[in-house]
Scaffold this motif. Sequence first.
Motif, PDB file in Angstrom:
ATOM      1  N   LEU A  72      37.657  46.977  50.655  1.00 32.10           N
ATOM      2  CA  LEU A  72      39.104  46.786  50.570  1.00 32.10           C
ATOM      3  C   LEU A  72      39.608  45.586  51.375  1.00 32.10           C
ATOM      4  CD1 LEU A  72      40.894  50.246  50.843  1.00 32.10           C
ATOM      5  CD2 LEU A  72      41.391  48.431  49.236  1.00 32.10           C
ATOM      6  N   ASN A  73      38.808  45.071  52.292  1.00 31.33           N
ATOM      7  CA  ASN A  73      39.296  44.023  53.196  1.00 31.33           C
ATOM      8  C   ASN A  73      39.900  42.840  52.454  1.00 31.33           C
ATOM      9  OD1 ASN A  73      38.482  45.579  55.365  1.00 31.33           O
ATOM     10  ND2 ASN A  73      36.562  44.464  55.660  1.00 31.33           N
ATOM     11  N   GLU A  74      39.172  42.286  51.516  1.00 29.77           N
ATOM     12  CA  GLU A  74      39.655  41.125  50.771  1.00 29.77           C
ATOM     13  C   GLU A  74      40.911  41.480  49.970  1.00 29.77           C
ATOM     14  OE1 GLU A  74      38.045  38.166  47.272  1.00 29.77           O
ATOM     15  OE2 GLU A  74      36.579  39.001  48.666  1.00 29.77           O
ATOM     16  N   ASN A  87      43.943  41.879  52.363  1.00 26.86           N
ATOM     17  CA  ASN A  87      44.377  40.568  52.852  1.00 26.86           C
ATOM     18  C   ASN A  87      45.122  39.797  51.761  1.00 26.86           C
ATOM     19  OD1 ASN A  87      43.559  40.650  55.590  1.00 26.86           O
ATOM     20  ND2 ASN A  87      41.443  40.340  54.941  1.00 26.86           N
ATOM     21  N   GLU A  88      44.653  39.896  50.530  1.00 24.72           N
ATOM     22  CA  GLU A  88      45.342  39.236  49.415  1.00 24.72           C
ATOM     23  C   GLU A  88      46.728  39.839  49.202  1.00 24.72           C
ATOM     24  OE1 GLU A  88      44.820  38.806  44.593  1.00 24.72           O
ATOM     25  OE2 GLU A  88      43.005  38.847  45.822  1.00 24.72           O
ATOM     26  N   ILE A  89      46.818  41.157  49.262  1.00 27.45           N
ATOM     27  CA  ILE A  89      48.104  41.835  49.076  1.00 27.45           C
ATOM     28  C   ILE A  89      49.094  41.419  50.161  1.00 27.45           C
ATOM     29  CG2 ILE A  89      49.220  44.100  49.244  1.00 27.45           C
ATOM     30  CD1 ILE A  89      46.745  45.210  47.730  1.00 27.45           C
ATOM     31  N   PHE A  90      48.642  41.400  51.399  1.00 29.39           N
ATOM     32  CA  PHE A  90      49.542  41.004  52.482  1.00 29.39           C
ATOM     33  C   PHE A  90      49.964  39.540  52.357  1.00 29.39           C
ATOM     34  CE2 PHE A  90      47.754  44.745  54.841  1.00 29.39           C
ATOM     35  CZ  PHE A  90      48.955  45.430  54.918  1.00 29.39           C
ATOM     36  N   ALA A  91      49.053  38.694  51.899  1.00 22.50           N
ATOM     37  CA  ALA A  91      49.376  37.274  51.718  1.00 22.50           C
ATOM     38  C   ALA A  91      50.400  37.079  50.604  1.00 22.50           C
ATOM     39  CB  ALA A  91      48.112  36.474  51.423  1.00 22.50           C
ATOM     40  N   GLN A  92      50.319  37.883  49.552  1.00 27.58           N
ATOM     41  CA  GLN A  92      51.245  37.764  48.426  1.00 27.58           C
ATOM     42  C   GLN A  92      52.632  38.306  48.735  1.00 27.58           C
ATOM     43  OE1 GLN A  92      49.325  39.841  45.209  1.00 27.58           O
ATOM     44  NE2 GLN A  92      47.875  38.192  44.837  1.00 27.58           N
ATOM     45  N   GLY A  93      52.705  39.288  49.611  1.00 28.23           N
ATOM     46  CA  GLY A  93      53.994  39.911  49.903  1.00 28.23           C
ATOM     47  C   GLY A  93      54.399  40.902  48.829  1.00 28.23           C
ATOM     48  N   PRO A  94      55.636  41.383  48.898  1.00 30.58           N
ATOM     49  CA  PRO A  94      56.111  42.389  47.937  1.00 30.58           C
ATOM     50  C   PRO A  94      56.095  41.867  46.504  1.00 30.58           C
ATOM     51  CG  PRO A  94      57.635  42.163  49.783  1.00 30.58           C
ATOM     52  CD  PRO A  94      56.632  41.045  49.899  1.00 30.58           C
ATOM     53  N   LEU A  95      55.998  42.784  45.568  1.00 31.33           N
ATOM     54  CA  LEU A  95      56.072  42.422  44.157  1.00 31.33           C
ATOM     55  C   LEU A  95      57.495  41.990  43.824  1.00 31.33           C
ATOM     56  CD1 LEU A  95      54.116  45.315  42.380  1.00 31.33           C
ATOM     57  CD2 LEU A  95      53.255  43.092  43.099  1.00 31.33           C
ATOM     58  N   SER A  96      57.602  41.037  42.948  1.00 31.60           N
ATOM     59  CA  SER A  96      58.929  40.609  42.487  1.00 31.60           C
ATOM     60  C   SER A  96      59.433  41.610  41.440  1.00 31.60           C
ATOM     61  CB  SER A  96      58.854  39.216  41.871  1.00 31.60           C
ATOM     62  OG  SER A  96      58.119  39.256  40.659  1.00 31.60           O
ATOM     63  N   ASP A  97      60.727  41.591  41.193  1.00 28.94           N
ATOM     64  CA  ASP A  97      61.288  42.443  40.143  1.00 28.94           C
ATOM     65  C   ASP A  97      60.647  42.118  38.798  1.00 28.94           C
ATOM     66  OD1 ASP A  97      62.963  43.816  41.859  1.00 28.94           O
ATOM     67  OD2 ASP A  97      64.708  42.557  41.452  1.00 28.94           O
ATOM     68  N   LYS A  98      60.376  40.841  38.568  1.00 33.28           N
ATOM     69  CA  LYS A  98      59.750  40.407  37.318  1.00 33.28           C
ATOM     70  C   LYS A  98      58.361  41.035  37.169  1.00 33.28           C
ATOM     71  CE  LYS A  98      58.540  36.214  34.772  1.00 33.28           C
ATOM     72  NZ  LYS A  98      58.519  34.755  34.781  1.00 33.28           N
ATOM     73  N   PRO A 138      42.905  48.245  36.005  1.00 36.89           N
ATOM     74  CA  PRO A 138      42.749  46.910  36.602  1.00 36.89           C
ATOM     75  C   PRO A 138      41.556  46.130  36.067  1.00 36.89           C
ATOM     76  CG  PRO A 138      43.213  48.527  38.300  1.00 36.89           C
ATOM     77  CD  PRO A 138      42.924  49.283  37.033  1.00 36.89           C
ATOM     78  N   HIS A 139      40.538  46.820  35.574  1.00 31.77           N
ATOM     79  CA  HIS A 139      39.396  46.115  34.984  1.00 31.77           C
ATOM     80  C   HIS A 139      39.792  45.440  33.674  1.00 31.77           C
ATOM     81  CE1 HIS A 139      36.297  47.150  37.809  1.00 31.77           C
ATOM     82  NE2 HIS A 139      36.535  48.441  37.689  1.00 31.77           N
ATOM     83  N   ILE A 140      40.643  46.105  32.917  1.00 27.09           N
ATOM     84  CA  ILE A 140      41.084  45.571  31.631  1.00 27.09           C
ATOM     85  C   ILE A 140      42.225  44.570  31.810  1.00 27.09           C
ATOM     86  CG2 ILE A 140      42.171  46.172  29.433  1.00 27.09           C
ATOM     87  CD1 ILE A 140      40.688  48.857  29.603  1.00 27.09           C
ATOM     88  N   HIS A 141      43.125  44.888  32.733  1.00 25.02           N
ATOM     89  CA  HIS A 141      44.323  44.074  32.948  1.00 25.02           C
ATOM     90  C   HIS A 141      44.454  43.781  34.452  1.00 25.02           C
ATOM     91  CE1 HIS A 141      45.487  44.911  28.822  1.00 25.02           C
ATOM     92  NE2 HIS A 141      45.180  46.172  29.054  1.00 25.02           N
ATOM     93  N   LYS A 142      44.000  42.646  34.873  1.00 29.76           N
ATOM     94  CA  LYS A 142      43.927  42.275  36.296  1.00 29.76           C
ATOM     95  C   LYS A 142      45.260  42.430  37.028  1.00 29.76           C
ATOM     96  CE  LYS A 142      42.085  39.957  39.878  1.00 29.76           C
ATOM     97  NZ  LYS A 142      42.166  40.749  41.048  1.00 29.76           N
ATOM     98  N   ASP A 143      46.378  42.157  36.356  1.00 30.18           N
ATOM     99  CA  ASP A 143      47.667  42.223  37.044  1.00 30.18           C
ATOM    100  C   ASP A 143      48.143  43.656  37.298  1.00 30.18           C
ATOM    101  OD1 ASP A 143      48.073  42.538  34.283  1.00 30.18           O
ATOM    102  OD2 ASP A 143      50.127  41.774  34.404  1.00 30.18           O
ATOM    103  N   LEU A 144      47.366  44.658  36.877  1.00 30.00           N
ATOM    104  CA  LEU A 144      47.748  46.049  37.118  1.00 30.00           C
ATOM    105  C   LEU A 144      47.236  46.574  38.453  1.00 30.00           C
ATOM    106  CD1 LEU A 144      47.262  47.589  33.566  1.00 30.00           C
ATOM    107  CD2 LEU A 144      49.362  46.695  34.619  1.00 30.00           C
ATOM    108  N   GLY A 145      46.385  45.822  39.129  1.00 30.27           N
ATOM    109  CA  GLY A 145      45.944  46.294  40.430  1.00 30.27           C
ATOM    110  C   GLY A 145      44.552  45.864  40.805  1.00 30.27           C
ATOM    111  N   TYR A 146      43.977  46.631  41.715  1.00 29.56           N
ATOM    112  CA  TYR A 146      42.695  46.311  42.338  1.00 29.56           C
ATOM    113  C   TYR A 146      41.823  47.558  42.384  1.00 29.56           C
ATOM    114  CZ  TYR A 146      45.610  42.512  44.088  1.00 29.56           C
ATOM    115  OH  TYR A 146      46.468  41.442  44.181  1.00 29.56           O
ATOM    116  N   VAL A 147      40.521  47.341  42.337  1.00 30.12           N
ATOM    117  CA  VAL A 147      39.554  48.442  42.389  1.00 30.12           C
ATOM    118  C   VAL A 147      38.645  48.237  43.602  1.00 30.12           C
ATOM    119  CG1 VAL A 147      37.674  49.602  41.157  1.00 30.12           C
ATOM    120  CG2 VAL A 147      39.614  48.658  39.872  1.00 30.12           C
ATOM    121  N   PHE A 148      38.382  49.330  44.309  1.00 28.73           N
ATOM    122  CA  PHE A 148      37.501  49.295  45.476  1.00 28.73           C
ATOM    123  C   PHE A 148      36.598  50.525  45.457  1.00 28.73           C
ATOM    124  CE2 PHE A 148      40.912  52.014  46.732  1.00 28.73           C
ATOM    125  CZ  PHE A 148      40.372  52.919  47.624  1.00 28.73           C
TER     126      PHE A 148
END
Length: 185
Positions: free
Chosen positions: A126-128, A131-142, A108-118
């Motif tokens: 992890l709070n932020e 909250n971001e994950i819940f706001a975004q909802g499930p990942l799309s197939d894409k 995730p440090h190299i490629h932001k769209d691969l995840g999050y680090v805590f």
Amino acid sequence: MFVGAIDKRKNIIPFVRYMQKNFSEKDYIFNIYGSWDLDSELKALVADDTKIFYHGKQPYDTVRKEMQKADYLILSSLYDGWGAVGNEGLQSGCRLIISKQSGCSVFPHIHKDLGYVFDAKDFNTLNEIMNEIFAQGPLSDKEKKRIIKWADMNISPQSVADYFDKIINHFFNGADKPAAPWTNH
């Protein structure tokens, strides 16, 4: 989803308590696969939970199929040399929620769209993220396909074997020092 040892080092019980305390009103399913010396404690902790499910040790094929259905893979370890299950999660299309104490937190440090680090020693970090994950909802197939494509190009068994061959060639034959394939953009 979590896959791994149910022990102190993997830090899954504190993570479950964190989720129960802070996100009980959110809509999610969290599946846990694995086994070890804290099985009984984890079973008791989630016995009446309607969002967190402990499946114990399951066959590898079953776990990989479930991983392909999941959106996120949690690696809450207090320390991991690499955290190989992170590779499997990416190859299955999961984003990582990974402790900075795991070696594969580099993704995730190299490629932001691969995840999050805590910080596994401070779940408030992890709070932020949650909250971001819940706001975004499930990942799309894409999104899932984009993660799988990245993993196929950068951390597949073949790409890792090729990297290892290049390291050997560098060490023994003086070839140029190779960059890890996952550092490619």
